[in-house]
Design an enzyme around this catalytic site. Structure first.
Site, PDB file in Angstrom:
ATOM      1  N   LYS A 207       0.825  -1.209   0.000  1.00 38.35           N
ATOM      2  CA  LYS A 207       0.000   0.000   0.000  1.00 38.35           C
ATOM      3  C   LYS A 207       0.858   1.257   0.000  1.00 38.35           C
ATOM      4  O   LYS A 207       0.415   2.330  -0.442  1.00 38.35           O
ATOM      5  CB  LYS A 207      -0.990  -0.022   1.164  1.00 38.35           C
ATOM      6  CG  LYS A 207      -0.377  -0.161   2.545  1.00 38.35           C
ATOM      7  CD  LYS A 207       0.083   1.138   3.163  1.00 38.35           C
ATOM      8  CE  LYS A 207       0.826   0.892   4.463  1.00 38.35           C
ATOM      9  NZ  LYS A 207       1.372   2.127   5.053  1.00 38.35           N
TER      10      LYS A 207
ATOM     11  N   THR B 114      -3.469   5.618   4.278  1.00 38.29           N
ATOM     12  CA  THR B 114      -2.158   6.058   3.806  1.00 38.29           C
ATOM     13  C   THR B 114      -2.260   6.921   2.556  1.00 38.29           C
ATOM     14  O   THR B 114      -1.392   7.760   2.310  1.00 38.29           O
ATOM     15  CB  THR B 114      -1.247   4.844   3.522  1.00 38.29           C
ATOM     16  OG1 THR B 114      -1.352   3.925   4.602  1.00 38.29           O
ATOM     17  CG2 THR B 114       0.198   5.259   3.379  1.00 38.29           C
TER      18      THR B 114
END
Length: 348
Positions: free
Chosen positions: A192, A249
């Site tokens: 990610k 994120t």
């Protein structure tokens, strides 16, 4: 009360040390710098990494790793991926057999394509059959240190150890789930960061929400393709260490990967970005590792490949976006087919 050694006194290591201290544990925090240790022990702050946060009194800092590990009943590694092997080698003479080793780092080793738990196990060797547990999920250190509600996942091939770690960390503001899919949990947390770099980059280029939504959705499909190829459970990527971590994120200024990508999108060089950040940006190293790994196992990862060209081959971000948008037409199901288990009974 347990004695817990936390190795790494950056923002995330300090925040997790606070969770453990809030739960009544005796936390021994290892840092490399003497001035940082003095500040933690005398002022109970760590202003460089968590400004404005007061640390619990039951966190004691050390520069001597042997003292930090003394009589520890669990060891938490919160150091950059590139330092994992060095730190594990350093602790071997000072740890007891059977003590769980927890890691909360997110990355892949470029030279070997190994996940962090594999790196740790390789360095432990057969002489130290210590269980390795990963802690991962959507969790900014800044929010954890302020005791804002946070939920994470722990995973291990030893589920007794995972449940032990769950009990160490679980409290009213820090909820912990267990997951048996160690591969998926580690890969989701590492990969990610690549998509978060890209999200920051598109924001730096001035693109809007449409572009970010497309990037995150197609990025998740890309993460899942590689994960499934390597043996992960596809459902893991719709959970906390997959979709959850991806959302937090890619959409927050707390994310150092997003901030780094944003500066690159605004025209900064990699060297300028790293100098400005003053902290490790795991997504850069992970992009290199994932690009090499995808080629090795023959998995199509166009977003990762495009970012790799920007970071390591000097391609302009605008050109990389243009190439991604101009790829040959496809059916969405071609890339999403691996995200759900096959439930066909053969009669469909």
């Amino acid at each position: 009360m347990s004695k817990i050694a936390v190795l790494g006194a950056g923002s995330w290591g300090t925040a997790l040390a606070m969770v453990l201290a809030d739960n009544g544990h005796n936390v021994r925090l290892w840092a490399r710098r003497e001035d940082q240790v003095t500040e933690i022990n005398e002022l109970h702050t760590n202003k460089q990494y968590l400004p404005g946060v007061d640390l619990p009194q039951n966190i004691t800092a050390f520069t001597n790793i042997e003292l930090a590990l003394f009589e520890s009943e669990a060891i938490l590694l919160v150091v950059p991926t590139k330092s994992i092997r060095t730190v594990v080698k350093a602790i071997l003479p000072h740890i007891r057999v059977g003590v769980p080793i927890i890691h909360a780092s997110k990355g892949i080793e470029p030279s070997s394509s190994k996940r962090i738990s594999e790196m740790i196990e390789e360095e432990l060797t057969s002489e130290y059959p210590n269980p390795v547990v990963v802690l991962s999920g959507p969790s900014h250190a800044e929010e954890v240190s302020c005791r804002q509600p946070t939920t994470v996942t722990v995973s291990s091939i030893n589920m007794d150890a995972a449940e032990y770690v769950q009990d160490l960390f679980m409290n009213q503001s820090f909820r912990v789930y267990t997951n048996i899919d160690l591969i998926g949990v580690e890969l989701g947390g590492a990969l990610k960061n690549i998509i978060a770099l890209c999200a920051g980059l598109t924001d730096g280029l001035g693109f809007g929400d449409n572009a970010k939504a497309a990037l995150m959705t197609r990025g998740l499909a890309e993460i899942a393709r590689l994960g499934i190829k390597l043996g992960a459970n596809p459902l893991t990527f719709s959970g906390l260490s997959g979709l959850g971590d991806l959302i937090v994120t890619c959409t927050s200024v707390h994310s150092r990967n997003w901030r780094a990508g944003n500066m690159i999108g605004k025209g900064k060089s990699i060297d300028e970005v790293l100098e400005h950040m003053g902290m490790v940006v795991e997504g850069i190293r992970t992009t290199e590792a994932a690009h090499l790994l995808a080629k090795k196992v023959d998995v199509d990862m166009p977003i990762t490949s495009a970012l790799y060209d920007v970071l390591f081959n000097g391609k302009k971000p605008e050109d990389a976006v243009e190439e991604l948008m101009g790829r040959v037409k496809k059916h969405e199901g071609e890339d999403l087919s691996g995200l759900l288990p096959n439930t066909s009974n053969g009669n469909a």
